[in-house]
Design a protein around this motif. Sequence first.
Motif, mmCIF file in Angstrom:
data_model
loop_
_atom_site.group_PDB
_atom_site.id
_atom_site.type_symbol
_atom_site.label_atom_id
_atom_site.label_comp_id
_atom_site.label_asym_id
_atom_site.label_seq_id
_atom_site.Cartn_x
_atom_site.Cartn_y
_atom_site.Cartn_z
ATOM 1 N N GLY A 47 -12.507 -0.861 1.986
ATOM 2 C CA GLY A 47 -11.270 -0.843 0.822
ATOM 3 C C GLY A 47 -10.195 -2.141 1.252
ATOM 4 N N SER A 51 -4.851 -0.516 1.960
ATOM 5 C CA SER A 51 -5.310 0.855 1.351
ATOM 6 C C SER A 51 -5.289 1.839 2.225
ATOM 7 C CB SER A 51 -6.788 0.358 1.000
ATOM 8 O OG SER A 51 -7.608 0.156 2.011
ATOM 9 N N ARG A 224 -8.842 3.546 -1.543
ATOM 10 C CA ARG A 224 -7.908 3.079 -2.305
ATOM 11 C C ARG A 224 -6.661 3.723 -2.417
ATOM 12 N NH1 ARG A 224 -10.606 1.396 -7.571
ATOM 13 N NH2 ARG A 224 -11.711 -0.104 -6.152
ATOM 14 N N ASP A 225 -5.420 2.864 -2.346
ATOM 15 C CA ASP A 225 -4.220 3.505 -2.516
ATOM 16 C C ASP A 225 -4.068 4.780 -1.477
ATOM 17 O OD1 ASP A 225 -3.526 1.497 -4.053
ATOM 18 O OD2 ASP A 225 -3.966 2.410 -5.693
#
Length: 239
Positions: A47, A51, A224-225
Amino acid sequence: MVAAAGQTPVIDARGITKIHGGPLTTAPTLAGVDLAVASREIVALRGPSGSGKSTLLNILGCLDRPTSGTYQLGGRDVSALTREEQAWVRLHYLGFIFQSFHLIGHSTVLENVALPLHYAGIRAKDALSTAEERLVRVGLRERLHYFPSQLSGGQRQRVAIARSLVLRPKVLLADEPTGALDTKTGAEIMSLLVELHDQEGTAIVLVTHDPHVATFAHRQVFLRDGQIVDGEATLGARH
Ligand code: ADP
Ligand code: MG
């Protein structure tokens, strides 16, 4: 994310969130991560930068606690341990390797690898002979009395690998273990990790930016995030 059918997960983390406080906080660093890892499985965590990969690995490594969620390691709930209990679990259940090796500069290679054995209460003579045997297995028979500064990056990571496995952990956690190495040395380190994994059966969770390094894993998980966006089996071509 469920481990392969019929296998008991050694890691079973559910609904893991982490909120890093402070006035500028707009979003949680981890926003509800479910991750199960089977014993003997190698998982690559990928990622973009920021992240949440290291944050997740630190929680899995009992170096940090989740804000919410449950984490079972080897069937035991470890999400809310005291610092002392975390240290015990780290010593006996987990091994760690890092991009920057984290060796003790004023100790020899042999002393570095013997250290976890000392912490576990094993007497010095046995600790040193076990450490030596481990160092021979990672190809450092000739370097036992060197200091880390006298070694190449690849050799330093071999010392760190020997140290991480010396108490036969259930899980090895590796944060960018090849990140400071050239491509060829990185591939050698990954081959060594897979070889030791095959012998010891230790599960491995490995953070990497490098798609080639990730192909050494059985499964890749993408963050992600602060959320897992994808998990897929790799071809397993190296197994
Ligand atoms: P990655 O390893 O994927 O690059 P990290 O887990 O290191 O990501 O960081 C994810 C986010 O969490 C980043 O925005 C980072 O600034 C923030 N973060 C990580 N650790 C802390 C901390 N101790 N205090 C505040 N924010 C943090
Ligand atoms: Mg990181």
